[in-house]
Scaffold this motif. Structure first.
Motif, PDB file in Angstrom:
ATOM      1  N   ILE A 181       4.038  27.237  95.643  1.00  0.00           N
ATOM      2  CA  ILE A 181       3.601  25.841  95.595  1.00  0.00           C
ATOM      3  C   ILE A 181       4.632  25.021  96.358  1.00  0.00           C
ATOM      4  O   ILE A 181       5.823  25.343  96.344  1.00  0.00           O
ATOM      5  CB  ILE A 181       3.439  25.360  94.127  1.00  0.00           C
ATOM      6  N   LYS A 182       4.177  23.992  97.048  1.00  0.00           N
ATOM      7  CA  LYS A 182       5.091  23.113  97.777  1.00  0.00           C
ATOM      8  C   LYS A 182       5.497  21.959  96.868  1.00  0.00           C
ATOM      9  O   LYS A 182       4.666  21.372  96.185  1.00  0.00           O
ATOM     10  CB  LYS A 182       4.429  22.558  99.038  1.00  0.00           C
ATOM     11  N   VAL A 183       6.787  21.674  96.885  1.00  0.00           N
ATOM     12  CA  VAL A 183       7.311  20.534  96.132  1.00  0.00           C
ATOM     13  C   VAL A 183       7.815  19.523  97.150  1.00  0.00           C
ATOM     14  O   VAL A 183       8.637  19.847  98.012  1.00  0.00           O
ATOM     15  CB  VAL A 183       8.447  20.960  95.176  1.00  0.00           C
ATOM     16  N   SER A 233      14.362   6.425  87.182  1.00  0.00           N
ATOM     17  CA  SER A 233      13.134   6.810  86.499  1.00  0.00           C
ATOM     18  C   SER A 233      12.394   7.747  87.445  1.00  0.00           C
ATOM     19  O   SER A 233      12.632   7.749  88.651  1.00  0.00           O
ATOM     20  CB  SER A 233      12.291   5.590  86.143  1.00  0.00           C
ATOM     21  N   TYR A 234      11.509   8.552  86.920  1.00  0.00           N
ATOM     22  CA  TYR A 234      10.860   9.564  87.745  1.00  0.00           C
ATOM     23  C   TYR A 234       9.425   9.776  87.299  1.00  0.00           C
ATOM     24  O   TYR A 234       9.041   9.434  86.174  1.00  0.00           O
ATOM     25  CB  TYR A 234      11.625  10.896  87.660  1.00  0.00           C
ATOM     26  N   ASN A 235       8.650  10.357  88.178  1.00  0.00           N
ATOM     27  CA  ASN A 235       7.325  10.845  87.812  1.00  0.00           C
ATOM     28  C   ASN A 235       6.913  11.949  88.775  1.00  0.00           C
ATOM     29  O   ASN A 235       7.588  12.207  89.769  1.00  0.00           O
ATOM     30  CB  ASN A 235       6.294   9.718  87.717  1.00  0.00           C
ATOM     31  N   VAL A 236       5.833  12.602  88.448  1.00  0.00           N
ATOM     32  CA  VAL A 236       5.322  13.718  89.229  1.00  0.00           C
ATOM     33  C   VAL A 236       3.852  13.472  89.511  1.00  0.00           C
ATOM     34  O   VAL A 236       3.104  13.014  88.651  1.00  0.00           O
ATOM     35  CB  VAL A 236       5.485  15.048  88.451  1.00  0.00           C
ATOM     36  N   ALA A 237       3.444  13.760  90.742  1.00  0.00           N
ATOM     37  CA  ALA A 237       2.028  13.685  91.109  1.00  0.00           C
ATOM     38  C   ALA A 237       1.625  15.041  91.684  1.00  0.00           C
ATOM     39  O   ALA A 237       2.436  15.673  92.355  1.00  0.00           O
ATOM     40  CB  ALA A 237       1.813  12.573  92.139  1.00  0.00           C
ATOM     41  N   PRO A 238       0.438  15.509  91.453  1.00  0.00           N
ATOM     42  CA  PRO A 238      -0.609  14.884  90.635  1.00  0.00           C
ATOM     43  C   PRO A 238      -0.224  14.866  89.151  1.00  0.00           C
ATOM     44  O   PRO A 238       0.545  15.705  88.695  1.00  0.00           O
ATOM     45  CB  PRO A 238      -1.826  15.775  90.881  1.00  0.00           C
ATOM     46  N   PHE A 239      -0.780  13.891  88.440  1.00  0.00           N
ATOM     47  CA  PHE A 239      -0.407  13.671  87.055  1.00  0.00           C
ATOM     48  C   PHE A 239      -0.560  14.922  86.203  1.00  0.00           C
ATOM     49  O   PHE A 239       0.246  15.202  85.341  1.00  0.00           O
ATOM     50  CB  PHE A 239      -1.210  12.521  86.440  1.00  0.00           C
ATOM     51  N   GLY A 240      -1.618  15.692  86.432  1.00  0.00           N
ATOM     52  CA  GLY A 240      -1.879  16.886  85.628  1.00  0.00           C
ATOM     53  C   GLY A 240      -0.808  17.941  85.752  1.00  0.00           C
ATOM     54  O   GLY A 240      -0.628  18.777  84.860  1.00  0.00           O
ATOM     55  N   ALA A 241      -0.064  17.927  86.845  1.00  0.00           N
ATOM     56  CA  ALA A 241       0.984  18.931  87.062  1.00  0.00           C
ATOM     57  C   ALA A 241       2.296  18.542  86.392  1.00  0.00           C
ATOM     58  O   ALA A 241       3.191  19.380  86.248  1.00  0.00           O
ATOM     59  CB  ALA A 241       1.213  19.120  88.558  1.00  0.00           C
ATOM     60  N   GLY A 242       2.425  17.298  85.958  1.00  0.00           N
ATOM     61  CA  GLY A 242       3.675  16.821  85.375  1.00  0.00           C
ATOM     62  C   GLY A 242       4.148  17.637  84.191  1.00  0.00           C
ATOM     63  O   GLY A 242       5.341  17.886  84.042  1.00  0.00           O
ATOM     64  N   ASP A 251       2.502  28.712  83.417  1.00  0.00           N
ATOM     65  CA  ASP A 251       1.297  28.332  82.669  1.00  0.00           C
ATOM     66  C   ASP A 251       0.398  27.384  83.453  1.00  0.00           C
ATOM     67  O   ASP A 251      -0.746  27.158  83.058  1.00  0.00           O
ATOM     68  CB  ASP A 251       1.673  27.689  81.331  1.00  0.00           C
ATOM     69  N   ILE A 252       0.894  26.851  84.570  1.00  0.00           N
ATOM     70  CA  ILE A 252       0.064  25.945  85.380  1.00  0.00           C
ATOM     71  C   ILE A 252      -1.211  26.635  85.840  1.00  0.00           C
ATOM     72  O   ILE A 252      -2.239  25.991  85.994  1.00  0.00           O
ATOM     73  CB  ILE A 252       0.864  25.387  86.581  1.00  0.00           C
ATOM     74  N   LYS A 297      -4.259  24.024  88.020  1.00  0.00           N
ATOM     75  CA  LYS A 297      -4.085  25.294  88.732  1.00  0.00           C
ATOM     76  C   LYS A 297      -4.473  25.220  90.206  1.00  0.00           C
ATOM     77  O   LYS A 297      -4.071  26.057  90.998  1.00  0.00           O
ATOM     78  CB  LYS A 297      -4.857  26.412  88.035  1.00  0.00           C
ATOM     79  N   HIS A 298      -5.235  24.220  90.585  1.00  0.00           N
ATOM     80  CA  HIS A 298      -5.656  24.077  91.982  1.00  0.00           C
ATOM     81  C   HIS A 298      -4.665  23.259  92.817  1.00  0.00           C
ATOM     82  O   HIS A 298      -4.887  23.058  94.006  1.00  0.00           O
ATOM     83  CB  HIS A 298      -7.052  23.451  92.059  1.00  0.00           C
ATOM     84  N   SER A 299      -3.595  22.795  92.208  1.00  0.00           N
ATOM     85  CA  SER A 299      -2.610  21.994  92.929  1.00  0.00           C
ATOM     86  C   SER A 299      -1.900  22.860  93.970  1.00  0.00           C
ATOM     87  O   SER A 299      -1.365  23.909  93.651  1.00  0.00           O
ATOM     88  CB  SER A 299      -1.573  21.412  91.966  1.00  0.00           C
ATOM     89  N   LYS A 300      -1.886  22.391  95.203  1.00  0.00           N
ATOM     90  CA  LYS A 300      -1.193  23.097  96.285  1.00  0.00           C
ATOM     91  C   LYS A 300       0.213  22.522  96.483  1.00  0.00           C
ATOM     92  O   LYS A 300       1.059  23.149  97.091  1.00  0.00           O
ATOM     93  CB  LYS A 300      -1.989  22.962  97.591  1.00  0.00           C
TER      94      LYS A 300
END
Length: 194
Positions: free
Chosen positions: A59-61, A109-118, A151-152, A159-162
């Motif tokens: 997966i790319k970060v 402060s931080y966050n991750v997108a897409p939200f579901g992957a956080g 578990d993603i 699970k479809h997050s690239k």
């Protein structure tokens, strides 16, 4: 009676302005706290180590940095993107620079997108866990070590997050008391030498 009514209106208006100013000042820390508690907004998890399971899937970060309005630092990721295997520990660096002539404390402060992957993005070590203080002209590289929980792949949406984007926003905070005290002690010592 008319003057009493005007005074009441003025006091109510001032009260609303003060309340709105206080809410604007507290919005970043409150939003950060809310995201950490609820997981909303792609808040990440915190772990002491990886799960030990590493998948063949990658997966790319992506890394993003911004500053709250008025924060005088310069802040950027040292890399814009990396590809890692799911479950593997990654290490990225951000750089902050204080171009001013005064010490400045900041918190991220931080966050991750897409939200579901956080919920599957876990940080092992991060500069955002602590307040950062940069002296005038100081430049600092700050690490974040992380992994994407295997578990993603069991989550029907995530699970479809690239790719996953990790974003930090630095905002200015009051100098910690120990730093303020050290600065005052140094200032007093300099004054006695003159």
């Amino acid at each position: 009676m008319a003057i009493e009514g005007k005074n009441k209106t003025v006091l109510q208006t001032v009260g609303v302005v003060v309340f709105m100013g206080a809410m604007a000042w507290a919005s970043v820390p409150l939003y950060d706290w809310f995201c950490r508690v609820t997981g909303y907004g792609g808040a990440t998890g915190v772990a002491e180590a990886t799960t030990g399971e590493v998948l063949d899937r990658t997966i790319k970060v992506r890394f993003d940095a911004s500053l709250e309005r008025g924060m005088p630092w310069e802040f950027k990721p040292m890399q814009t993107e990396m590809e890692i295997r799911i479950g593997e520990e990654g290490l990225a660096f951000y750089e902050a620079y204080n171009p001013t002539d005064r010490p400045i404390a900041g918190s991220a402060s931080y966050n991750v997108a897409p939200f579901g992957a956080g919920g599957y993005f876990s940080k092992i070590q991060c500069f955002c866990f602590e307040e950062q203080v940069l002296m005038p002209g100081e430049r600092m590289q700050m690490p974040v070590s992380f992994f994407v929980d295997p578990d993603i792949i069991n989550d029907s949406d995530a699970k479809h997050s690239k790719h996953i984007t990790l974003s930090y926003t630095f905002y200015e905070i009051d100098l910690p008391e120990n730093v303020q005290a050290a600065l005052e002690t140094n200032s007093d010592a300099d004054a006695s030498l003159n």
